[in-house]
Design an enzyme around this catalytic site. Sequence first.
Site, PDB file in Angstrom:
ATOM      1  N   GLU A 152     -41.746 -53.319  17.012  1.00 34.86           N
ATOM      2  CA  GLU A 152     -41.439 -54.351  18.004  1.00 34.86           C
ATOM      3  C   GLU A 152     -42.079 -54.071  19.359  1.00 34.86           C
ATOM      4  OE1 GLU A 152     -39.167 -58.049  17.976  1.00 34.86           O
ATOM      5  OE2 GLU A 152     -39.906 -56.666  16.472  1.00 34.86           O
TER       6      GLU A 152
ATOM      7  N   VAL B 223     -34.338 -67.361   8.414  1.00 38.50           N
ATOM      8  CA  VAL B 223     -35.244 -68.235   9.162  1.00 38.50           C
ATOM      9  C   VAL B 223     -35.483 -69.529   8.386  1.00 38.50           C
ATOM     10  CG1 VAL B 223     -37.541 -68.470  10.158  1.00 38.50           C
ATOM     11  CG2 VAL B 223     -36.303 -66.310  10.386  1.00 38.50           C
TER      12      VAL B 223
ATOM     13  N   HIS C 245     -32.176 -62.896  22.742  1.00 37.38           N
ATOM     14  CA  HIS C 245     -32.895 -61.714  23.217  1.00 37.38           C
ATOM     15  C   HIS C 245     -32.939 -61.753  24.745  1.00 37.38           C
ATOM     16  CE1 HIS C 245     -33.795 -60.738  19.210  1.00 37.38           C
ATOM     17  NE2 HIS C 245     -35.108 -60.919  19.168  1.00 37.38           N
TER      18      HIS C 245
ATOM     19  N   CYS D  93     -40.565 -63.149  18.506  1.00 35.87           N
ATOM     20  CA  CYS D  93     -39.406 -63.645  19.252  1.00 35.87           C
ATOM     21  C   CYS D  93     -39.167 -62.855  20.538  1.00 35.87           C
ATOM     22  CB  CYS D  93     -38.154 -63.633  18.373  1.00 35.87           C
ATOM     23  SG  CYS D  93     -37.816 -62.037  17.606  1.00 35.87           S
TER      24      CYS D  93
ATOM     25  N   GLY E   9     -32.361 -61.245  14.730  1.00 38.12           N
ATOM     26  CA  GLY E   9     -33.786 -60.975  14.689  1.00 38.12           C
ATOM     27  C   GLY E   9     -34.184 -60.139  13.491  1.00 38.12           C
TER      28      GLY E   9
ATOM     29  N   THR F  49     -34.677 -69.815   1.489  1.00 34.15           N
ATOM     30  CA  THR F  49     -33.313 -69.321   1.295  1.00 34.15           C
ATOM     31  C   THR F  49     -32.919 -68.242   2.303  1.00 34.15           C
ATOM     32  OG1 THR F  49     -34.088 -67.724  -0.354  1.00 34.15           O
ATOM     33  CG2 THR F  49     -33.314 -69.859  -1.168  1.00 34.15           C
ATOM     34  N   GLY F  50     -33.874 -67.645   3.012  1.00 34.27           N
ATOM     35  CA  GLY F  50     -33.571 -66.606   3.996  1.00 34.27           C
ATOM     36  C   GLY F  50     -33.050 -67.188   5.290  1.00 34.27           C
TER      37      GLY F  50
ATOM     38  N   GLN G   7     -32.205 -56.885  21.935  1.00 39.98           N
ATOM     39  CA  GLN G   7     -32.468 -57.873  20.901  1.00 39.98           C
ATOM     40  C   GLN G   7     -31.305 -58.035  19.922  1.00 39.98           C
ATOM     41  OE1 GLN G   7     -37.228 -56.826  21.034  1.00 39.98           O
ATOM     42  NE2 GLN G   7     -36.384 -57.654  19.148  1.00 39.98           N
TER      43      GLN G   7
ATOM     44  N   THR H 244     -33.778 -67.031  17.283  1.00 41.33           N
ATOM     45  CA  THR H 244     -34.047 -67.718  16.012  1.00 41.33           C
ATOM     46  C   THR H 244     -34.334 -69.207  16.196  1.00 41.33           C
ATOM     47  OG1 THR H 244     -31.737 -68.220  15.466  1.00 41.33           O
ATOM     48  CG2 THR H 244     -32.602 -66.082  14.749  1.00 41.33           C
TER      49      THR H 244
END
Length: 361
Positions: free
Chosen positions: A210, A16, A251, A158, A188, A13-14, A184, A337
């Site tokens: 990161e 990604v 990015h 990523c 992300g 459901t998110g 970025q 993504t």
Amino acid sequence: MGEKLKVGILGGTGMVGQRFISLLENHPWFEVVTIAASPRSAGKTYEEAVGGRWKMTTPMPEAVKNLVVMNVNEVAAVAAGVDFVFSAVDMSKEEIRAIEEAYARTETPVVSNNSAHRWTQDVPMVVPEINPEHMGIIEKQRERLGTKRGFIAVKPNCSIQSYTPALKAWEEFEPYEVVATTYQAISGAGKNFQDWPEMVENIIPYIGGEEEKSEREPLRVLGKLEDGEIRLAKEPVITCQCIRVPVLNGHTAAVFVKFRKKPTKEQLIEKLVQYQGVPQELNLPSAPKQFIQYMEEDNRPQVQLDVDYEHGMGVSIGRLREDHIYDWKFVGLSHNTVRGAAGGAVLCAELLKAQGYITKK
């Protein structure tokens, strides 16, 4: 090809998870048959569970709207109906490590977008065009897990996708020192501008964790599989700053490189555009025909014009020029993504199928 492999999405459901579902619509090899998420979403149809939070620009695929979301914690039940799973769960690192191993121990391969297992010694972290041979460590992982077909494989962060491919393409010139600044996109962080209005017309010069990932993960990807271990590359040494910018997807990296062997600009460009990996040789369904493009214009690559190069699976390089402190500098762009998250994981799964690691149960 015959019958498609049955796929489950953990954390479907998110953002990604949604990207996985979007990318797998009409996939020639894989079919999403199961979506699992937190207990609060379990028991609802996928359309009900997502509600107004569908973040993709394309509509929710009809095939998944009425799938009843399962509880991701009910591992045996979820695993029973699938050949393998993609993992995009939103949990603590310890919880992710535990649940991904639990799925693997049910003899269900796990292809993960998460960072939790990137430094587990026997878990391969792969960009398919760069280090497909690292999948060979899976046999050692299966010994540890006590499995015959279950395992975990991950894709890297990523942020490294926009410059690490160039370093690989140039490896014969021995790059040994790199300074990179990444700019970025907000997706992300799993957000869009509606979720994060303070990012409009704003820059935040910090993204937690990161910079460490951006400096260290390329050394694992560029490392060698020797004597049953993945040995980190010692060079190039990388220092990085990561900045959040008001861009939805994409990015960008500004990169400076020192080489032991001094290449010409023409040699560097030739190596970029001629670079091919196993996905191109095998013509995998999600593989870009040309992994890296070089752009001659002074004002390219640009997010708005170039982020969807090769359906978001390619890398764009431009502004390659000599530097008076370092040898060369360039700008890279990748879709965070697609190539950097769900698309990179889908390509990993295609590679794993082609290598014989993912099969029908």
